[in-house]
Design a protein around this motif. Structure first.
Motif, PDB file in Angstrom:
ATOM      1  N   ILE A   6       3.817   0.570   2.607  1.00 59.46           N
ATOM      2  CA  ILE A   6       3.557   1.662   1.483  1.00 59.46           C
ATOM      3  C   ILE A   6       4.803   2.005   0.939  1.00 59.46           C
ATOM      4  CG2 ILE A   6       2.875   4.331   1.867  1.00 59.46           C
ATOM      5  CD1 ILE A   6       1.742   3.722   4.415  1.00 59.46           C
ATOM      6  N   VAL A   7       4.478   1.945  -0.668  1.00 54.23           N
ATOM      7  CA  VAL A   7       5.412   2.101  -1.601  1.00 54.23           C
ATOM      8  C   VAL A   7       5.076   2.769  -2.650  1.00 54.23           C
ATOM      9  CG1 VAL A   7       6.279  -0.433  -1.184  1.00 54.23           C
ATOM     10  CG2 VAL A   7       4.570   0.180  -2.800  1.00 54.23           C
ATOM     11  N   GLY A   8       5.989   3.266  -3.569  1.00 46.49           N
ATOM     12  CA  GLY A   8       5.560   4.186  -4.573  1.00 46.49           C
ATOM     13  C   GLY A   8       4.624   3.345  -5.598  1.00 46.49           C
ATOM     14  N   LEU A   9       3.840   4.140  -6.182  1.00 45.64           N
ATOM     15  CA  LEU A   9       2.834   3.402  -7.078  1.00 45.64           C
ATOM     16  C   LEU A   9       3.523   2.851  -8.264  1.00 45.64           C
ATOM     17  CD1 LEU A   9      -0.273   3.215  -7.802  1.00 45.64           C
ATOM     18  CD2 LEU A   9       0.008   4.807  -9.363  1.00 45.64           C
ATOM     19  N   ARG A  10       3.229   1.557  -8.559  1.00 39.69           N
ATOM     20  CA  ARG A  10       3.856   1.001  -9.592  1.00 39.69           C
ATOM     21  C   ARG A  10       3.262   1.653 -10.979  1.00 39.69           C
ATOM     22  NH1 ARG A  10       3.108  -5.156  -7.239  1.00 39.69           N
ATOM     23  NH2 ARG A  10       1.154  -4.406  -8.127  1.00 39.69           N
ATOM     24  N   VAL A  11       4.092   2.034 -12.013  1.00 37.14           N
ATOM     25  CA  VAL A  11       3.607   2.630 -12.971  1.00 37.14           C
ATOM     26  C   VAL A  11       2.376   1.644 -13.847  1.00 37.14           C
ATOM     27  CG1 VAL A  11       3.970   3.467 -15.336  1.00 37.14           C
ATOM     28  CG2 VAL A  11       5.264   3.960 -13.377  1.00 37.14           C
ATOM     29  N   ALA A  12       2.868   0.487 -13.913  1.00 30.71           N
ATOM     30  CA  ALA A  12       1.822  -0.587 -14.398  1.00 30.71           C
ATOM     31  C   ALA A  12       0.544  -0.693 -13.682  1.00 30.71           C
ATOM     32  CB  ALA A  12       2.615  -2.013 -14.465  1.00 30.71           C
ATOM     33  N   ASP A  13       0.408  -0.189 -12.601  1.00 29.62           N
ATOM     34  CA  ASP A  13      -1.014  -0.072 -11.805  1.00 29.62           C
ATOM     35  C   ASP A  13      -1.718   1.303 -12.032  1.00 29.62           C
ATOM     36  OD1 ASP A  13      -0.219  -2.518 -10.982  1.00 29.62           O
ATOM     37  OD2 ASP A  13       0.819  -1.997  -9.139  1.00 29.62           O
ATOM     38  N   LEU A  14      -1.295   2.143 -12.652  1.00 28.07           N
ATOM     39  CA  LEU A  14      -1.917   3.355 -13.138  1.00 28.07           C
ATOM     40  C   LEU A  14      -3.396   3.380 -13.273  1.00 28.07           C
ATOM     41  CD1 LEU A  14      -1.716   6.353 -13.148  1.00 28.07           C
ATOM     42  CD2 LEU A  14      -0.967   6.353 -15.620  1.00 28.07           C
ATOM     43  N   ALA A  15      -3.919   2.312 -14.135  1.00 28.09           N
ATOM     44  CA  ALA A  15      -5.337   1.958 -14.544  1.00 28.09           C
ATOM     45  C   ALA A  15      -6.105   1.537 -13.235  1.00 28.09           C
ATOM     46  CB  ALA A  15      -5.168   0.962 -15.663  1.00 28.09           C
ATOM     47  N   GLN A  16      -5.349   0.597 -12.543  1.00 26.85           N
ATOM     48  CA  GLN A  16      -5.885   0.206 -11.127  1.00 26.85           C
ATOM     49  C   GLN A  16      -6.348   1.387 -10.173  1.00 26.85           C
ATOM     50  OE1 GLN A  16      -4.900  -3.296  -8.800  1.00 26.85           O
ATOM     51  NE2 GLN A  16      -3.412  -3.474 -10.290  1.00 26.85           N
ATOM     52  N   LEU A  17      -5.343   2.451 -10.437  1.00 26.58           N
ATOM     53  CA  LEU A  17      -5.271   3.529  -9.286  1.00 26.58           C
ATOM     54  C   LEU A  17      -6.714   4.598 -10.069  1.00 26.58           C
ATOM     55  CD1 LEU A  17      -4.590   5.708  -7.178  1.00 26.58           C
ATOM     56  CD2 LEU A  17      -3.069   6.639  -8.888  1.00 26.58           C
ATOM     57  N   GLU A  18      -6.586   4.504 -11.274  1.00 25.14           N
ATOM     58  CA  GLU A  18      -7.792   5.506 -11.894  1.00 25.14           C
ATOM     59  C   GLU A  18      -8.930   4.761 -11.681  1.00 25.14           C
ATOM     60  OE1 GLU A  18      -6.222   5.810 -15.680  1.00 25.14           O
ATOM     61  OE2 GLU A  18      -5.148   7.547 -15.450  1.00 25.14           O
ATOM     62  N   ALA A  19      -9.067   3.687 -11.660  1.00 23.25           N
ATOM     63  CA  ALA A  19     -10.413   2.859 -11.437  1.00 23.25           C
ATOM     64  C   ALA A  19     -10.698   2.866 -10.064  1.00 23.25           C
ATOM     65  CB  ALA A  19     -10.444   1.359 -11.833  1.00 23.25           C
ATOM     66  N   GLU A  33      -0.331  12.085 -15.468  1.00 24.58           N
ATOM     67  CA  GLU A  33       0.570  13.179 -15.231  1.00 24.58           C
ATOM     68  C   GLU A  33       1.376  13.170 -14.055  1.00 24.58           C
ATOM     69  OE1 GLU A  33      -1.570  16.536 -16.002  1.00 24.58           O
ATOM     70  OE2 GLU A  33      -2.801  15.517 -17.570  1.00 24.58           O
ATOM     71  N   GLN A  34       0.467  12.738 -12.965  1.00 24.50           N
ATOM     72  CA  GLN A  34       0.860  12.615 -11.655  1.00 24.50           C
ATOM     73  C   GLN A  34       1.270  11.320 -10.739  1.00 24.50           C
ATOM     74  OE1 GLN A  34       1.060  15.287  -9.842  1.00 24.50           O
ATOM     75  NE2 GLN A  34       0.368  16.794 -11.232  1.00 24.50           N
ATOM     76  N   ALA A  35       1.498  10.495 -11.667  1.00 23.62           N
ATOM     77  CA  ALA A  35       1.617   8.929 -11.064  1.00 23.62           C
ATOM     78  C   ALA A  35       2.837   9.155 -10.131  1.00 23.62           C
ATOM     79  CB  ALA A  35       1.948   8.011 -12.231  1.00 23.62           C
ATOM     80  N   SER A  36       3.794   9.841 -10.397  1.00 26.35           N
ATOM     81  CA  SER A  36       5.107   9.731  -9.245  1.00 26.35           C
ATOM     82  C   SER A  36       4.786  10.125  -8.072  1.00 26.35           C
ATOM     83  CB  SER A  36       6.204  10.458  -9.895  1.00 26.35           C
ATOM     84  OG  SER A  36       5.806  11.983  -9.990  1.00 26.35           O
ATOM     85  N   ILE A  37       3.705  11.008  -7.711  1.00 23.10           N
ATOM     86  CA  ILE A  37       3.408  11.739  -6.426  1.00 23.10           C
ATOM     87  C   ILE A  37       2.510  10.525  -5.580  1.00 23.10           C
ATOM     88  CG2 ILE A  37       3.492  13.887  -7.327  1.00 23.10           C
ATOM     89  CD1 ILE A  37       0.317  14.080  -6.854  1.00 23.10           C
ATOM     90  N   PHE A  38       1.973   9.617  -6.008  1.00 22.52           N
ATOM     91  CA  PHE A  38       1.172   8.559  -5.391  1.00 22.52           C
ATOM     92  C   PHE A  38       1.904   7.432  -4.606  1.00 22.52           C
ATOM     93  CE2 PHE A  38      -1.863  10.528  -8.043  1.00 22.52           C
ATOM     94  CZ  PHE A  38      -3.142  10.841  -7.053  1.00 22.52           C
ATOM     95  N   CYS A  39       1.565   7.161  -3.759  1.00 22.98           N
ATOM     96  CA  CYS A  39       1.903   6.009  -2.993  1.00 22.98           C
ATOM     97  C   CYS A  39       0.946   5.049  -2.700  1.00 22.98           C
ATOM     98  CB  CYS A  39       2.582   6.223  -1.616  1.00 22.98           C
ATOM     99  SG  CYS A  39       1.406   6.862  -0.306  1.00 22.98           S
ATOM    100  N   ALA A  40       1.371   3.746  -2.539  1.00 25.94           N
ATOM    101  CA  ALA A  40       0.305   2.716  -2.560  1.00 25.94           C
ATOM    102  C   ALA A  40       0.539   1.660  -1.659  1.00 25.94           C
ATOM    103  CB  ALA A  40       0.142   2.138  -3.903  1.00 25.94           C
ATOM    104  N   MET A  41      -0.371   1.058  -1.406  1.00 23.77           N
ATOM    105  CA  MET A  41      -0.503  -0.397  -0.433  1.00 23.77           C
ATOM    106  C   MET A  41      -1.000  -1.474  -1.397  1.00 23.77           C
ATOM    107  SD  MET A  41      -1.601   1.082   3.280  1.00 23.77           S
ATOM    108  CE  MET A  41      -0.878  -0.007   4.001  1.00 23.77           C
ATOM    109  N   TYR A  42      -0.593  -2.622  -1.282  1.00 25.99           N
ATOM    110  CA  TYR A  42      -0.928  -3.597  -2.110  1.00 25.99           C
ATOM    111  C   TYR A  42      -1.091  -5.046  -0.901  1.00 25.99           C
ATOM    112  CZ  TYR A  42       0.941  -1.277  -6.291  1.00 25.99           C
ATOM    113  OH  TYR A  42       1.125  -0.364  -7.118  1.00 25.99           O
ATOM    114  N   HIS A  43      -2.077  -5.754  -1.591  1.00 31.61           N
ATOM    115  CA  HIS A  43      -2.497  -7.165  -0.996  1.00 31.61           C
ATOM    116  C   HIS A  43      -2.562  -8.047  -2.014  1.00 31.61           C
ATOM    117  CE1 HIS A  43      -3.898  -9.806   2.091  1.00 31.61           C
ATOM    118  NE2 HIS A  43      -5.200 -10.170   1.156  1.00 31.61           N
TER     119      HIS A  43
END
Length: 153
Positions: A6-19, A33-43
């Motif tokens: 679990i890591v902070g959302l990479r700004v470059a992945d904002l479109a993936q998050l929105e989708a 506006e809220q990208a910094s509050i998101f954490c993410a998991m990647y595979h």
């Protein structure tokens, strides 16, 4: 970054998050506006799960816990939720609130309880998620902190 970490959302992945949010019928309008509050998991470099924690006064709003369909049933939503709750507790928050149209049962099993929208603290009601992005029909739930620390179930 290791798969499943679990890591902070990479700004470059904002479109993936929105989708991912839109595919699961979750609000995505304020993600940029809220990208910094998101954490993410990647595979394999792909976003597979995410969730956000929006501070609001002495409380916080749990935002859009979501897991890609092909990675469900592996405990990822629970892991992200627990991570965000620990972050809220470490930040001195006294309670975490959330709004949901589809997952009230899931979060109730994690210890959240239903609360009338009229009982929600003013800083939470002033969030965009609460005031305009989620419909009035969404269930409102609350989890008091500190927990001690384990989620039930």
């Amino acid at each position: 970054m290791a798969d499943g970490e679990i890591v902070g959302l990479r700004v470059a992945d904002l479109a993936q998050l929105e989708a991912l949010l839109r595919a699961n019928r979750l609000p995505a309008d304020d993600c940029s506006e809220q990208a910094s509050i998101f954490c993410a998991m990647y595979h394999a470099g792909e976003l597979i799960a995410a969730g956000g924690l929006e501070p609001a006064g002495e409380c916080a709003l749990l935002r859009s816990v979501v897991v890609r369909a092909d990675h469900r049933g592996k405990g990822l939503a629970r892991a992200i939720t627990e991570h965000l709750l620990r972050r809220a507790e470490a930040g001195g928050r006294v309670a975490v609130y959330l709004l949901t149209e589809t997952a009230a049962g899931y979060f109730t099993r994690l210890g959240f309880t239903a609360i009338a929208r009229s009982k929600v603290p003013l800083p939470i009601t002033r969030t965009r998620q609460f005031s305009s992005l989620c419909p009035d029909s969404a269930s409102c739930l609350c989890l008091p902190l500190p927990r001690g620390w384990t989620l039930p179930g």
